[in-house]
Write an enzyme that holds these catalytic residues in place. Structure first.
Site, PDB file in Angstrom:
ATOM      1  N   ASN A 103       0.853  -1.185   0.000  1.00 48.15           N
ATOM      2  CA  ASN A 103       0.000   0.000   0.000  1.00 48.15           C
ATOM      3  C   ASN A 103       0.890   1.236   0.000  1.00 48.15           C
ATOM      4  O   ASN A 103       1.463   1.593   1.027  1.00 48.15           O
ATOM      5  CB  ASN A 103      -0.924  -0.010   1.220  1.00 48.15           C
ATOM      6  CG  ASN A 103      -1.820   1.222   1.278  1.00 48.15           C
ATOM      7  OD1 ASN A 103      -1.966   1.945   0.295  1.00 48.15           O
ATOM      8  ND2 ASN A 103      -2.427   1.465   2.435  1.00 48.15           N
ATOM      9  N   TRP A 104       1.007   1.877  -1.140  1.00 53.71           N
ATOM     10  CA  TRP A 104       1.909   3.026  -1.267  1.00 53.71           C
ATOM     11  C   TRP A 104       1.333   4.299  -0.658  1.00 53.71           C
ATOM     12  O   TRP A 104       2.028   5.303  -0.541  1.00 53.71           O
ATOM     13  CB  TRP A 104       2.240   3.265  -2.745  1.00 53.71           C
ATOM     14  CG  TRP A 104       3.225   2.280  -3.290  1.00 53.71           C
ATOM     15  CD1 TRP A 104       3.839   1.259  -2.626  1.00 53.71           C
ATOM     16  CD2 TRP A 104       3.731   2.229  -4.633  1.00 53.71           C
ATOM     17  NE1 TRP A 104       4.681   0.567  -3.457  1.00 53.71           N
ATOM     18  CE2 TRP A 104       4.635   1.140  -4.704  1.00 53.71           C
ATOM     19  CE3 TRP A 104       3.494   2.970  -5.777  1.00 53.71           C
ATOM     20  CZ2 TRP A 104       5.313   0.797  -5.881  1.00 53.71           C
ATOM     21  CZ3 TRP A 104       4.163   2.634  -6.950  1.00 53.71           C
ATOM     22  CH2 TRP A 104       5.070   1.561  -6.998  1.00 53.71           C
ATOM     23  N   LYS A 105       0.061   4.302  -0.314  1.00 53.77           N
ATOM     24  CA  LYS A 105      -0.589   5.473   0.281  1.00 53.77           C
ATOM     25  C   LYS A 105      -0.358   6.700  -0.616  1.00 53.77           C
ATOM     26  O   LYS A 105      -0.442   6.581  -1.835  1.00 53.77           O
ATOM     27  CB  LYS A 105      -0.115   5.665   1.722  1.00 53.77           C
ATOM     28  CG  LYS A 105      -0.299   4.392   2.553  1.00 53.77           C
ATOM     29  CD  LYS A 105      -0.030   4.571   4.008  1.00 53.77           C
ATOM     30  CE  LYS A 105      -0.240   3.258   4.749  1.00 53.77           C
ATOM     31  NZ  LYS A 105      -0.104   3.405   6.207  1.00 53.77           N
ATOM     32  N   HIS A 135      -9.589   1.118   5.165  1.00 44.95           N
ATOM     33  CA  HIS A 135      -8.306   1.351   5.822  1.00 44.95           C
ATOM     34  C   HIS A 135      -8.494   2.352   6.958  1.00 44.95           C
ATOM     35  O   HIS A 135      -9.268   3.301   6.854  1.00 44.95           O
ATOM     36  CB  HIS A 135      -7.279   1.872   4.813  1.00 44.95           C
ATOM     37  CG  HIS A 135      -5.877   1.860   5.345  1.00 44.95           C
ATOM     38  ND1 HIS A 135      -5.393   2.828   6.196  1.00 44.95           N
ATOM     39  CD2 HIS A 135      -4.864   0.973   5.157  1.00 44.95           C
ATOM     40  CE1 HIS A 135      -4.132   2.547   6.495  1.00 44.95           C
ATOM     41  NE2 HIS A 135      -3.789   1.431   5.886  1.00 44.95           N
ATOM     42  N   GLU A 193      -6.818   4.763   8.071  1.00 44.61           N
ATOM     43  CA  GLU A 193      -6.570   6.173   7.786  1.00 44.61           C
ATOM     44  C   GLU A 193      -7.792   6.824   7.151  1.00 44.61           C
ATOM     45  O   GLU A 193      -8.083   8.002   7.401  1.00 44.61           O
ATOM     46  CB  GLU A 193      -5.337   6.301   6.882  1.00 44.61           C
ATOM     47  CG  GLU A 193      -4.059   5.941   7.614  1.00 44.61           C
ATOM     48  CD  GLU A 193      -2.902   5.579   6.697  1.00 44.61           C
ATOM     49  OE1 GLU A 193      -1.838   5.248   7.231  1.00 44.61           O
ATOM     50  OE2 GLU A 193      -3.070   5.634   5.455  1.00 44.61           O
ATOM     51  N   GLU A 229      -5.170  -4.753  10.639  1.00 45.23           N
ATOM     52  CA  GLU A 229      -4.118  -3.784  10.911  1.00 45.23           C
ATOM     53  C   GLU A 229      -4.377  -3.094  12.250  1.00 45.23           C
ATOM     54  O   GLU A 229      -5.239  -2.215  12.335  1.00 45.23           O
ATOM     55  CB  GLU A 229      -4.068  -2.720   9.815  1.00 45.23           C
ATOM     56  CG  GLU A 229      -3.643  -3.233   8.456  1.00 45.23           C
ATOM     57  CD  GLU A 229      -3.315  -2.076   7.517  1.00 45.23           C
ATOM     58  OE1 GLU A 229      -2.201  -2.044   7.014  1.00 45.23           O
ATOM     59  OE2 GLU A 229      -4.185  -1.212   7.311  1.00 45.23           O
ATOM     60  N   GLY A 233       2.685   2.456  10.613  1.00 42.58           N
ATOM     61  CA  GLY A 233       3.627   3.547  10.404  1.00 42.58           C
ATOM     62  C   GLY A 233       4.350   4.008  11.651  1.00 42.58           C
ATOM     63  O   GLY A 233       5.019   5.033  11.638  1.00 42.58           O
ATOM     64  N   SER A 276       3.481  -2.096  10.196  1.00 42.10           N
ATOM     65  CA  SER A 276       4.944  -2.107  10.269  1.00 42.10           C
ATOM     66  C   SER A 276       5.536  -3.472   9.938  1.00 42.10           C
ATOM     67  O   SER A 276       6.460  -3.945  10.593  1.00 42.10           O
ATOM     68  CB  SER A 276       5.409  -1.640  11.657  1.00 42.10           C
ATOM     69  OG  SER A 276       5.009  -0.304  11.895  1.00 42.10           O
TER      70      SER A 276
END
Length: 262
Positions: free
Chosen positions: A13-15, A106, A108, A179, A185, A223
């Site tokens: 997942n490159w966000k 997700h 976020e 997650e 992160g 992570s």
């Protein structure tokens, strides 16, 4: 315990990363690594989730890689088809552009962008109807874990979508990604034992919802890096990884995928 026939997934997942030049360099490096030592799709399925404006370009660049690399959208609209929805990209448009996979839920997006349960249900319903395979994300905050309600929070997030997913779709179009929010992160990682314990509970919850629960891939995110990938991969109910920061490095991402391919 999960079925032995589950092929693990490792999804990067490159966000909101990286630049165009950096993504082009990544694809070149990753293709070179796969050319030297490919990963069989029967051992581990690979995928990358780039930013929206790079989906088609990255998809095109990876078409001739030595191992198949699937492309995943990081989100999808709660509105269908086409129309006056500025800034939105529907499930129908994703499939029209050749995208077959999408992340939904997700943390976020839940925490920062207002993706609460009804919104997620709308997105999920349209994604499944369009034929997309969904990587549905669940997870608890550090506060919820310290309060002892992590299990209840995660299982509720799965129950929130139970009415949306038809039984056959659980088998063919659903992947779960656990997650723990406090590990995303931050450099902190749930121990392999803690992760397996939650995955086992998710597995039990899925079995209450569908007869296909034993065969649904449950990925761990938070992570994940080469240093902990082998230990996570050894856990019975961890069927792959949703990788954040480490996926921006082609060599690190390959090492994680290779750990699960073993």
């Amino acid at each position: 315990m999960s079925g032995s026939t589950i092929v693990p997934w490792v999804i990067g997942n490159w966000k909101m990363n990286p630049t165009r030049a950096a993504s082009e360099q990544w694809t070149q490096e990753f293709k070179k690594i796969l050319q030297q030592t490919s990963i069989k799709e029967t051992k581990c399925r690979l995928a990358i989730a780039p930013i929206f404006i790079a989906l088609s370009e990255i998809n095109s660049q990876l078409q001739d890689s030595a191992s198949p690399v699937n492309i995943v959208a990081q989100d999808v609209s709660r509105f269908a088809a086409t129309g006056a929805y500025t800034g939105e990209i529907s499930a129908d448009l994703l499939t029209d552009y050749g995208i077959q996979y999408v992340l939904i839920g997700h943390s976020e997006r839940r925490e920062l962008l207002g993706d609460h349960a009804p919104v997620l249900a709308d997105k999920l319903r349209l994604a499944l109807k369009a034929g997309l395979t969904v990587i549905y994300c669940v997870g608890e905050s550090l506060e919820q874990r310290e309060q002892g309600i992590a299990d209840a929070v995660v299982l509720q997030q799965i129950c929130d979508i139970a009415a949306v997913v038809e039984d056959h779709q659980w088998q063919t179009q659903m992947i779960i990604a656990y997650e723990p929010i406090w590990a995303i992160g931050t450099g902190k990682t749930a121990s392999a034992q803690d992760a397996q314990s939650m995955h086992e509970k998710i597995r039990a919850g899925l079995l209450q919802l569908t007869a296909h629960g034993a065969n649904i891939a449950i990925l761990y995110g938070g992570s994940v890096k080469p240093e902990n990938a082998k230990e996570l991969a050894a856990c019975a109910d961890i069927n792959g990884a949703l990788v954040g920061g480490a996926s921006l490095n082609a060599h690190s991402f390959y090492q994680i995928a290779d750990a699960f391919a073993q």
